[in-house]
Write a protein that holds these residues in place. Structure first.
Motif: not given
Length: 893
Positions: A97-109, A150-156, A195-198
């Motif tokens: 929709x926004x024609x954007x590509x984002x690189x998502x990383x997991x965060x662990x404190x 909207x990435x149901x196969x990767x995120x919870x 990280x728990x969202x992956x």
């Protein structure tokens, strides 16, 4: 008492000749400032970057696998010597929709590596919180907004709350975020979420940080050598993981298929049982039909029921057979699955990191030539000034010698003078140079990098070199002249040196010109050639400064011309489309046909290859094999010494930088290694001009002959009309969505990147020009000051004879104009040679800088030198007006 009085007189000499003293200090200061400052700039920039990435615990190595990373990989990573391992998730998310590509990383404190820098807000504390790249603020994102993925196969979960904007040490550049294999092919910004969202069981990346490289300069040779050893150990440990992981993936996929396969077989068995029951029902109905009258409603209803059941059974059987075929196809696909690849990315692969290192390398390369030449001119003028100063004091030296002063006592005055000037210049130059130039260079390019600043420190080597050179130029010059003067008798020293005899000059033999010159002009031209050493030193000084200014602006012209020389004259295509590993390209060709801006395309085989040779570092370059070598002429213009030529079927074409590095020439045989380290040999038929990157070009037929395998295209070169950035993004997105393309890159992006890279050096070039201009001004002032001081009695004499002030000034000015013009002309030639030499030193493994000096360089150099001459003469005119003629003429008495 005698010595005390003499010491006071020695110190007063500085005050009495403060103009000359200040000029010497300024010349030494400028020379030291540029030499020490630029020599220190590269190391200081690199050191500051190293300290920053160390503070942020930037990983030294990233292990990435196309098949994901399992517990087995993490256990292997934990056994790597000297390494601390951390694992995480990362993937690309395309927001259509926004024609954007984002690189998502997991965060662990609890993770220590790649520490984020919070620019606003805070790091995630709850599972539904996310932090974005600070670059995302330019896209309109704000704190406390909801961000949806909207990435149901990767995120919870889908929705997250933006709680902060951050910088990551992974991204050195403020703009560049790398490439992706989704969306438009680029990355707009990055994001970190807990990280728990992956949801995936396998990780995406393992970060490694090595203890044995801590404290080493990240751009230094020691770091590179240690990291090469570390990577070799990692590769040995993971040598079998590609096959093992491939077997794991196949086994896992087969396990997933097994229940489906069993279910289909069970359903087929049930269908067969149902078919038997149906067949029995049909037989019974036929028996009943024989005993019942025709047209019985119950009979017809039973027949219809059986026919319906038969249709359902047949439809179900077809579905199951189709599903069974899909299972078989899946099994074949699983069997043909390629083994996943493992890549080991160093810091240099991080976006912007290598560009910053290249900037430091270019500065270091320039620092090896430009400041040295500047330094030489400054030292030469200092030497001349000190020599003239001692020669002027002949009578004083003779008087002191006659009064019984020892040679050392006489020399101490000049030693104090020279050491004082040199010490002041060297100390001030070193302090100012090291504390200003690196910071100034950084500030001029700071908007392109995420580093917070520079940490200046003093480098002993360039300071010592500057001290030795300028002490020799000042103190050495004084002592050399003193040694000569002190060997003369006091009676000889008390007498002024006899003036040099006048001689006929060459111009006098050209009667038509000489006869038209005025008396004053004739005297000026005779004086020029009468005092040849004065003329030579003046011309050398002015020529050196003019050359420095030409080289300064010429460097800017040459560095900024790389893109213009490469894109258009050599590379004449506008995009490269990299295909997926599949033969079908119908969807890609359809998109080409439907895009009106695309005017032509050419199928290509593009591969990254490697060259190896003893005593030479391995070099990677791009091998390009066109499907049609005649059509290839429209896309890449091959040139040998300016003349175009075409690919042939009897050899390969290599670019000149690689040819120079590996000492290749026409007819040389070259061994080429592919990505799997398989080798084949080619014969070099031509060497072609190239400025950016390194390439090996082969025709289709020669490739098949040399390689012994069929040509298979894996990319397209595109020729297109001018396209906006939006249109390029849209085309890239369409091609990636076809699922037949892995990446699309446009030459416009490379041109912009090259221009930005060269812009980093603009500030340094203007620093050179400004300092060269200042040196030129001081040199002109100093030489003119010496000229006037040496000829004070001569100028007083012509004033007594009735010359007006303007005529006296013209007497000197005419000589300065000739010096200046000769110096400018010689400086132009010297500047061209100096620029060429600097460019040769600054060229790198993948870049050749063309020699391009536009007219502006000559205009700036010549114009500033003439302007400085006019200013100096205006100041000299004021001094000449106030000459005390009686004191000057009585000086010998």
């Amino acid at each position: 008492m005698k010595n005390k009085t003499y010491m006071k007189a020695s110190l007063r000499e500085i005050f009495y000749s403060k103009g000359r003293f200040i000029a010497i200090v300024l010349i030494i200061l400028l020379g030291t400032l540029l030499y020490v400052g630029i020599k220190a700039t590269g190391p200081i920039l690199n050191h500051s970057a190293s300290r920053y990435v160390d503070r942020q615990e930037l990983s030294n190595l990233q292990i990435i696998s196309t098949g994901g990373l399992t517990d087995t990989d993490e256990k292997l990573a934990a056994d790597i010597p000297h390494a601390e391992a951390e694992s995480g998730y990362q993937f690309f998310y395309a927001d259509s929709e926004k024609n954007q590509v984002v690189k998502l990383y997991s965060y662990n404190q609890d993770d220590r590596q790649n520490q984020l820098i919070v620019k606003s807000g805070h790091l995630p504390r709850a599972e539904n919180e996310i932090v974005l790249d600070e670059k995302a603020q330019a896209e309109g994102y704000r704190l406390k907004q909801t961000y949806q993925i909207d990435q149901p196969d990767q995120l919870t979960r889908k929705k997250f709350k933006i709680v902060g904007f951050v910088q990551s040490p992974i991204y050195t550049s403020t703009d560049e975020r790398g490439l992706s294999n989704v969306g438009n092919g680029g990355v707009d910004f990055f994001a970190y979420l807990p990280e728990k969202n992956f949801s995936s069981e396998v990780k995406s990346v393992i970060y490694l940080r090595f203890d044995n490289v801590k404290g080493l300069e990240t751009f230094g040779k020691d770091y590179e050598e240690k990291m090469d050893e570390n990577i070799n150990q990692v590769e040995k440990l993971f040598a079998d993981r590609s096959k093992e992981r491939g077997a794991e993936i196949r086994e896992s996929a087969e396990k997933e298929l097994q229940p489906k396969k069993s279910e289909i077989n069970e359903n087929l068995a049930k269908l067969e049982a149902g078919q038997k029951e149906l067949d029995q029902g049909k037989a019974q109905l036929q028996q009943q039909a024989a005993s019942l009258p025709t047209g019985n409603p119950q009979l017809e209803e039973a027949q219809q029921s059986l026919e319906t059941q038969q249709k359902e059974l047949t439809a179900n059987r077809e579905k199951l057979i189709s599903a069974q075929q899909q299972i078989k196809d899946s099994e074949e696909t699983i069997a043909e699955l390629k083994e996943p690849s493992y890549t080991y990315d160093q810091r240099a692969e991080n976006p912007g990191f290598q560009e910053y290192g290249d900037l430091s390398e270019r500065i270091a390369a320039i620092a090896n030539v430009f400041p040295v030449f500047f330094f030489f001119i400054a030292a030469l003028i200092t030497f001349t000034t000190m020599t003239r100063m001692v020669e002027e004091n002949r009578r004083e030296i003779g008087t002191l010698k006659a009064l019984g002063y020892s040679r050392f006592e006489i020399a101490i005055k000049y030693i104090i003078y020279a050491v004082s000037a040199a010490t002041l210049g060297i100390v001030l130059g070193s302090v100012i140079g090291i504390n200003t130039l690196p910071r100034l260079v950084f500030e001029l390019s700071s908007d392109r990098y995420n580093f917070p600043g520079v940490e200046a420190f003093y480098l002993a080597r360039p300071i010592i070199q500057a001290a030795i050179a300028f002490l020799f130029a000042s103190l050495g010059a004084a002592l050399l002249v003193l040694l000569r003067e002190l060997h003369e008798k006091p009676a000889e020293l008390l007498q002024p040196k006899a003036p040099k005899p006048g001689k006929r000059i060459f111009l006098e033999r050209i009667t038509p010109i000489w006869s038209r010159l005025s008396f004053n002009q004739k005297v000026s031209y005779r004086n020029l050639l009468r005092y040849k050493s004065r003329m030579i030193m003046a011309v050398i000084g002015i020529a050196g400064c003019a050359a420095l200014m030409v080289a300064g602006v010429g460097l800017r012209d040459s560095l900024s011309s790389v893109g213009a020389k490469q894109f258009g004259p050599i590379i004449d295509y506008q995009g490269i489309v990299t295909l997926d590993d599949q033969p079908d390209t119908s969807a890609v060709k359809k998109i080409f046909a439907e895009t009106p801006q695309i005017t032509d395309q050419l199928a290509m085989l593009n591969q990254t290859i490697e060259l190896k040779a003893k005593g030479q570092a391995n070099q990677k370059l791009t091998m390009m094999v066109p499907s049609d070598r005649q059509a290839f002429k429209k896309y890449v213009h091959l040139k040998d010494q300016g003349k175009r030529f075409s690919l042939t079927d009897d050899g390969a074409v290599i670019t000149e930088k690689i040819a120079e590095m590996f000492q290749l020439k026409k007819g040389s045989t070259l061994t080429v290694y592919d990505e799997d380290q398989g080798s084949f040999k080619v014969t070099i038929s031509h060497i072609t001009e190239n400025y950016l990157g390194n390439f090996l070009y082969l025709s289709k037929d020669y490739y098949q002959k040399a390689r012994g395998e069929d040509f298979v295209a894996n990319s397209y070169l595109l020729k297109s009309q001018d396209m906006s950035q939006t249109a390029e993004k849209k085309l890239a997105q369409q091609l990636l969505s076809s699922e037949q393309v892995t990446n699309t890159s446009f030459m416009s992006t490379q041109i912009d990147a090259q221009e930005h890279s060269m812009d980093n050096l603009d500030g340094i070039v203007w620093i050179f020009v400004v300092l060269s201009g200042l040196l030129a001004f001081i040199v002109l002032y100093n030489l003119t000051n010496i000229n006037v001081s040496e000829r004070l009695r001569e100028l007083s004499t012509i004033k007594v004879l009735g010359f007006y002030d303007r005529e006296v000034t013209s007497y000197i000015f005419r000589e300065n104009v000739v010096f200046t013009l000769l110096g400018i002309i010689c400086g132009y030639g010297l500047g061209i040679g100096l620029t060429k030499f600097i460019l040769d030193q600054a060229s790198m493994e993948s870049i050749i800088f063309p020699l391009v000096i536009r007219s502006g360089a000559y205009l700036i150099s010549g114009g500033l030198t003439i302007l400085f001459t006019v200013i100096v003469m205006a100041a000299t005119h004021f001094r000449l007006r106030h000459i005390n003629m009686i004191d000057a003429l009585k000086s010998n008495e």
